[in-house]
Design an enzyme around this catalytic site. Structure first.
Site, PDB file in Angstrom:
ATOM      1  N   ASN A  73       0.836  -1.213   0.000  1.00 58.87           N
ATOM      2  CA  ASN A  73       0.000   0.000   0.000  1.00 58.87           C
ATOM      3  C   ASN A  73       0.868   1.260   0.000  1.00 58.87           C
ATOM      4  OD1 ASN A  73      -3.033  -0.416   0.171  1.00 58.87           O
ATOM      5  ND2 ASN A  73      -2.288  -1.933   1.638  1.00 58.87           N
ATOM      6  N   ARG A 118       4.895   2.679  25.633  1.00 60.02           N
ATOM      7  CA  ARG A 118       4.366   3.184  24.374  1.00 60.02           C
ATOM      8  C   ARG A 118       4.661   4.672  24.179  1.00 60.02           C
ATOM      9  NH1 ARG A 118       0.926  -0.041  21.467  1.00 60.02           N
ATOM     10  NH2 ARG A 118       0.169  -1.439  23.054  1.00 60.02           N
ATOM     11  N   MET A 163       1.595  -1.765  12.221  1.00 59.92           N
ATOM     12  CA  MET A 163       0.968  -2.653  13.195  1.00 59.92           C
ATOM     13  C   MET A 163       1.279  -2.242  14.640  1.00 59.92           C
ATOM     14  SD  MET A 163      -0.624  -4.438  11.083  1.00 59.92           S
ATOM     15  CE  MET A 163      -1.304  -5.838  11.976  1.00 59.92           C
ATOM     16  N   ASN A 200      -6.081   5.950   7.583  1.00 63.36           N
ATOM     17  CA  ASN A 200      -5.670   4.548   7.735  1.00 63.36           C
ATOM     18  C   ASN A 200      -6.456   3.685   6.766  1.00 63.36           C
ATOM     19  OD1 ASN A 200      -4.506   2.195   9.071  1.00 63.36           O
ATOM     20  ND2 ASN A 200      -6.512   1.876   9.999  1.00 63.36           N
ATOM     21  N   HIS A 243      -7.969  -0.172   6.362  1.00 64.08           N
ATOM     22  CA  HIS A 243      -8.301  -1.356   7.162  1.00 64.08           C
ATOM     23  C   HIS A 243      -8.958  -2.390   6.236  1.00 64.08           C
ATOM     24  CE1 HIS A 243      -9.227  -3.658  10.738  1.00 64.08           C
ATOM     25  NE2 HIS A 243     -10.428  -3.866  10.231  1.00 64.08           N
TER      26      HIS A 243
HETATM   27  C1  GRF Z   1      -3.124  -4.443   4.327  1.00 67.44           C
HETATM   28  O1  GRF Z   1      -4.081  -5.446   4.142  1.00 67.44           O
HETATM   29  C2  GRF Z   1      -3.693  -3.372   5.188  1.00 67.44           C
HETATM   30  O2  GRF Z   1      -5.040  -3.124   4.948  1.00 67.44           O
HETATM   31  C3  GRF Z   1      -3.510  -3.983   6.539  1.00 67.44           C
HETATM   32  O3  GRF Z   1      -2.226  -4.553   6.490  1.00 67.44           O
HETATM   33  C4  GRF Z   1      -1.954  -4.932   5.159  1.00 67.44           C
HETATM   34  C5  GRF Z   1      -0.660  -4.298   4.766  1.00 67.44           C
HETATM   35  O4  GRF Z   1      -0.204  -4.780   3.540  1.00 67.44           O
HETATM   36  N1  GRF Z   1      -3.750  -3.048   7.586  1.00 67.44           N
HETATM   37  P1  GRF Z   1       0.971  -4.028   2.793  1.00 67.44           P
HETATM   38  O5  GRF Z   1       2.156  -3.934   3.744  1.00 67.44           O
HETATM   39  O6  GRF Z   1       0.483  -2.674   2.380  1.00 67.44           O
HETATM   40  O7  GRF Z   1       1.292  -4.896   1.614  1.00 67.44           O
END
Ligand code: GRF
Length: 197
Positions: free
Chosen positions: A15, A66, A91, A108, A110
């Site tokens: 992404n 954190r 994450m 973000n 999701h």
């Molecule tokens: C994606 O599915 C995103 O929606 C989720 O984690 C994944 C990340 O994939 N939160 P990438 O690192 O962008 O390939």
């Protein structure tokens, strides 16, 4: 003047790459940094190959603190002065202090049709529930996890024989279309939700 975009990711960064590659020509934004919490993430080389500066902040030395992790992240972000922060598979969960500081500037992606399936393992949960369709959502980041105003959604069918992996791959293709489309609109100051297809 172009909006400055920071992209935060943890893994393969597909992404992140889709966002970087979209910010050319008359796009109202440009990538200024890609930030990752994992020095081994495959996405780092992809950002560097595209000429986007990278920053790695390993969260592990901050275990249990954190706020300390976020303070380093804040300093790092501040150096790059982003107008917009895109979370692209980053994450980590944030404190309210961090979210409040950047609120209005964070978006973000999701992998579910929010408000369904907040949190992890979205595809397995959608399959277990017998959903006929699945998809992804881009939303503004607010104090509630995987909540906040929806800026775009893309739907895909669930097909017979789908596994979490096959469904994830189908959704990911749409993520790569939806996220750049939403970012472009958001950077232009338009929060009208995008619905795909
Ligand atoms: C994606 O599915 C995103 O929606 C989720 O984690 C994944 C990340 O994939 N939160 P990438 O690192 O962008 O390939």
């Amino acid at each position: 003047m172009s909006k400055r975009v920071a992209i935060l990711f943890s893994g393969s960064g597909s992404n992140m790459v889709a966002l970087i590659d979209s910010m050319t020509g008359d796009h109202p934004a440009r990538p200024v940094v890609a930030v990752c919490n994992n020095a081994d993430a495959g996405g780092l080389a992809k950002a560097e190959a595209r000429g986007v500066p990278t920053e790695v902040i390993d969260h592990r030395p901050f275990k249990g603190d954190r706020a300390a992790f976020e303070s380093v992240l804040n300093e790092t972000l501040a150096r790059h002065a982003p107008d917009i922060i895109c979370f692209a598979g980053f994450m980590r969960i944030f404190t309210d202090t961090f979210i409040s500081h950047w609120q209005g500037r964070m978006i973000n992606i999701h992998p579910s049709l929010l408000p369904k399936y907040r949190g992890l393992n979205t595809h397995a949960r959608a399959l277990e529930a017998g959903e006929a369709e699945a998809g992804c959502t881009v939303h503004e980041v607010t104090l509630e996890l995987d909540d906040g105003p929806i800026l775009g959604q893309a739907r895909v069918p669930v097909l017979p024989g789908d596994t979490p992996q096959t469904l994830a791959a189908r959704v990911l293709e749409q993520e790569h279309i939806l996220y750049p489309a939403v970012l472009r609109r958001f950077a232009a100051g338009d929060r009208t939700p995008i619905r795909l297809p």
